[in-house]
Design a protein around this motif. Structure first.
Motif, mmCIF file in Angstrom:
data_model
loop_
_atom_site.group_PDB
_atom_site.id
_atom_site.type_symbol
_atom_site.label_atom_id
_atom_site.label_comp_id
_atom_site.label_asym_id
_atom_site.label_seq_id
_atom_site.Cartn_x
_atom_site.Cartn_y
_atom_site.Cartn_z
ATOM 1 N N MET A 103 39.353 -11.424 39.065
ATOM 2 C CA MET A 103 40.481 -11.186 39.969
ATOM 3 C C MET A 103 41.483 -10.258 39.284
ATOM 4 O O MET A 103 41.874 -10.482 38.141
ATOM 5 C CB MET A 103 41.168 -12.516 40.338
ATOM 6 N N THR A 104 41.919 -9.229 39.981
ATOM 7 C CA THR A 104 42.909 -8.313 39.423
ATOM 8 C C THR A 104 44.313 -8.830 39.702
ATOM 9 O O THR A 104 44.532 -9.642 40.606
ATOM 10 C CB THR A 104 42.746 -6.923 40.043
ATOM 11 N N THR A 105 45.285 -8.365 38.909
ATOM 12 C CA THR A 105 46.662 -8.779 39.069
ATOM 13 C C THR A 105 47.520 -7.585 39.445
ATOM 14 O O THR A 105 47.268 -6.452 39.022
ATOM 15 C CB THR A 105 47.193 -9.424 37.773
ATOM 16 N N ALA A 106 48.558 -7.850 40.266
ATOM 17 C CA ALA A 106 49.452 -6.776 40.691
ATOM 18 C C ALA A 106 50.459 -6.422 39.609
ATOM 19 O O ALA A 106 51.120 -5.390 39.697
ATOM 20 C CB ALA A 106 50.170 -7.195 41.977
ATOM 21 N N ARG A 107 50.593 -7.262 38.589
ATOM 22 C CA ARG A 107 51.561 -7.010 37.520
ATOM 23 C C ARG A 107 50.952 -6.064 36.482
ATOM 24 O O ARG A 107 49.724 -5.965 36.348
ATOM 25 C CB ARG A 107 51.960 -8.328 36.869
ATOM 26 N N PRO A 108 51.803 -5.398 35.718
ATOM 27 C CA PRO A 108 51.274 -4.548 34.632
ATOM 28 C C PRO A 108 50.453 -5.382 33.657
ATOM 29 O O PRO A 108 50.907 -6.444 33.212
ATOM 30 C CB PRO A 108 52.534 -3.989 33.974
ATOM 31 N N PRO A 109 49.262 -4.959 33.306
ATOM 32 C CA PRO A 109 48.410 -5.777 32.422
ATOM 33 C C PRO A 109 48.968 -5.848 31.007
ATOM 34 O O PRO A 109 49.447 -4.848 30.469
ATOM 35 C CB PRO A 109 47.064 -5.053 32.463
ATOM 36 N N LEU A 110 48.908 -7.036 30.439
ATOM 37 C CA LEU A 110 49.319 -7.241 29.052
ATOM 38 C C LEU A 110 48.126 -7.586 28.180
ATOM 39 O O LEU A 110 48.004 -7.092 27.054
ATOM 40 C CB LEU A 110 50.373 -8.350 28.970
ATOM 41 N N ILE A 111 47.243 -8.444 28.663
ATOM 42 C CA ILE A 111 46.038 -8.834 27.930
ATOM 43 C C ILE A 111 44.832 -8.441 28.773
ATOM 44 O O ILE A 111 44.754 -8.785 29.960
ATOM 45 C CB ILE A 111 46.018 -10.348 27.645
ATOM 46 N N GLU A 112 43.893 -7.726 28.157
ATOM 47 C CA GLU A 112 42.701 -7.287 28.877
ATOM 48 C C GLU A 112 41.456 -7.598 28.052
ATOM 49 O O GLU A 112 41.399 -7.280 26.863
ATOM 50 C CB GLU A 112 42.759 -5.785 29.159
ATOM 51 N N LEU A 113 40.486 -8.192 28.695
ATOM 52 C CA LEU A 113 39.172 -8.427 28.104
ATOM 53 C C LEU A 113 38.131 -7.810 29.019
ATOM 54 O O LEU A 113 38.158 -8.038 30.240
ATOM 55 C CB LEU A 113 38.879 -9.920 27.920
ATOM 56 N N ALA A 114 37.217 -7.044 28.435
ATOM 57 C CA ALA A 114 36.189 -6.380 29.234
ATOM 58 C C ALA A 114 34.845 -6.506 28.531
ATOM 59 O O ALA A 114 34.679 -6.046 27.390
ATOM 60 C CB ALA A 114 36.545 -4.900 29.439
ATOM 61 N N GLY A 115 33.874 -7.150 29.195
ATOM 62 C CA GLY A 115 32.515 -7.273 28.675
ATOM 63 C C GLY A 115 32.422 -7.979 27.338
ATOM 64 O O GLY A 115 31.588 -7.623 26.496
ATOM 65 N N VAL A 116 33.234 -9.028 27.127
ATOM 66 C CA VAL A 116 33.281 -9.725 25.839
ATOM 67 C C VAL A 116 32.116 -10.710 25.742
ATOM 68 O O VAL A 116 31.887 -11.517 26.652
ATOM 69 C CB VAL A 116 34.628 -10.444 25.655
ATOM 70 N N ASN A 117 31.385 -10.650 24.609
ATOM 71 C CA ASN A 117 30.276 -11.565 24.343
ATOM 72 C C ASN A 117 30.444 -12.170 22.963
ATOM 73 O O ASN A 117 30.916 -11.521 22.029
ATOM 74 C CB ASN A 117 28.937 -10.838 24.423
ATOM 75 N N LYS A 118 30.033 -13.442 22.856
ATOM 76 C CA LYS A 118 30.134 -14.148 21.581
ATOM 77 C C LYS A 118 29.001 -15.156 21.493
ATOM 78 O O LYS A 118 28.707 -15.878 22.455
ATOM 79 C CB LYS A 118 31.490 -14.862 21.488
#
Length: 385
Positions: free
Chosen positions: A1-16
């Motif tokens: 889900m996207t947020t209308a606020r300016p992004p502060l924390i972003e994670l994309a395609g994280v694997n562990k």
């Protein structure tokens, strides 16, 4: 889900991975500035690992993590500087045991932010006052309760004026009354506009204070929705919410309609049983045929020839001593024989111990022959309660 606020924390395609266990699988998550995101899910779903990966306390094998538009550095001073912008509250408090409460709230300010001791103490006392612990500033962590230690940890986190705060199940080790105090502090931070990622099992906090609820299962983000939609019509999280006994909207009324009558019926049944058992032995029920049961004094007043032949056994199996009053040993069944008569008269009884000492009351008699007329005439008045 996207947020209308300016992004502060972003994670994309994280694997562990932990060995062969894939704990984070292609995680995509965006947390807006000033947003409160609550992460929930069953144990082992990867919630805490996700929270720790944001601050690089857990390294990831692939994917991208950025804070305020800057990629998370791998190591070195750049990583330390970026971590200073993200505070964290752990499950186990992690206070410095050899430092006072005030020192715990000021140490990072003086060492990392390079603030003066006076400014750091002023800021620390202000935060401790907000959680109601300013009077305990000179105490050590061991002198505080678990809830108070967690409140100090929550107060210490915003002392650095971070851009975001991470909470890794901060109430999991607390008693219920302490949970409320810690959650009140967290709600205050949310009202002040602090960006927060909260891993928790407290559904009440998620429903009341979250801007978004993220549900994880098997290392994946399964749902990411506003709390009103999530709790009103859960999709994949339905079984999890039922297991946590959450009264989310749709099934709440049917559950109450089923559980409430059953609960009331059980209470009435237990009340009836208690009255029945309590009444047993206190009243003198009628003999079959309408004759009342003889009270204790009438039975112990049997003629000498019948009294001499009376025999009974105590509740623990001991024989009744000669000449002892009937019922002195907690007997359960009494056989009274009169010479030359067969069959004997069988009377069942129970022994009641009151404030004035043990007394014998008679109930549930079973007669095999009519009592001789010249025996003691039983009183028709029931024994007093």
């Amino acid at each position: 889900m996207t947020t209308a606020r300016p992004p502060l924390i972003e994670l994309a395609g994280v694997n562990k991975h932990f060995g062969e266990l894939h704990v984070l699988q292609d995680i995509d998550l965006v947390v807006g500035r000033g947003e409160v995101v609550v992460v929930i899910g069953p144990s082992g779903s990867g919630k805490s690992t996700l929270c720790r990966a944001i601050n690089r306390l857990e390294t990831v094998e692939s994917g991208r993590i950025s804070i305020d538009g800057r990629p998370m550095p791998q190591e070195g001073r750049a990583l330390a500087a970026l971590r200073a912008e993200v505070g964290m509250v752990f499950q186990s408090f992690n206070l410095f045991a050899h430092r006072t409460v005030l020192d715990n709230a000021t140490l990072a300010q003086t060492k990392v932010r390079r603030r003066s001791r006076a400014d750091a103490e002023r800021r620390g006392l202000d935060l401790l006052d907000r959680v109601g612990l300013a009077a305990l500033a000179d105490r050590y962590p061991a002198q505080l309760s678990g809830g108070q230690q967690q409140q100090v940890a929550v107060a210490r986190a915003p002392a650095m004026d971070p851009k975001a705060l991470l909470f890794d199940e901060p109430t999991s080790a607390l008693d219920p009354e302490m949970i409320t105090e810690v959650l009140d502090v967290m709600r205050g931070l949310a009202r002040d506009g602090m960006t927060m990622v909260v891993v928790t099992h407290e559904m009440g906090f998620a429903r009341a204070s979250a801007d978004r609820v993220v549900f994880m299962a098997d290392g994946r983000i399964v749902e990411d929705r506003p709390p009103e939609e999530f709790f009103a019509a859960p999709r994949s999280a339905r079984d999890f919410l039922i297991a946590t006994n959450l009264d989310y909207s749709l099934p709440f009324i049917p559950v109450v309609m089923v559980v409430a009558p059953v609960h009331i019926g059980l209470c009435l049944l237990l009340s009836w049983l208690a009255r029945t058992v309590g009444r047993h032995g206190r009243r003198s029920p009628k003999l079959r045929g309408g004759a009342p049961v003889a009270p204790a004094e009438a039975v112990t007043g049997l003629p000498p020839d019948a009294q001499g032949q009376a025999s009974s056994t105590g509740a623990r199996g001991e024989p009744r001593a000669p000449g002892a009053p009937l019922g002195a040993y907690g007997d359960r069944e009494l056989t009274v024989r009169r010479p030359g008569t067969q069959p004997p008269l069988m009377i069942r009884w129970c022994s009641i111990h009151g404030t004035s000492g043990p007394s014998t009351r008679w109930s549930s008699p079973v007669r095999t022959r009519r009592r001789p007329a010249r025996w003691a005439t039983p009183s028709r008045r029931s024994p007093s309660r």
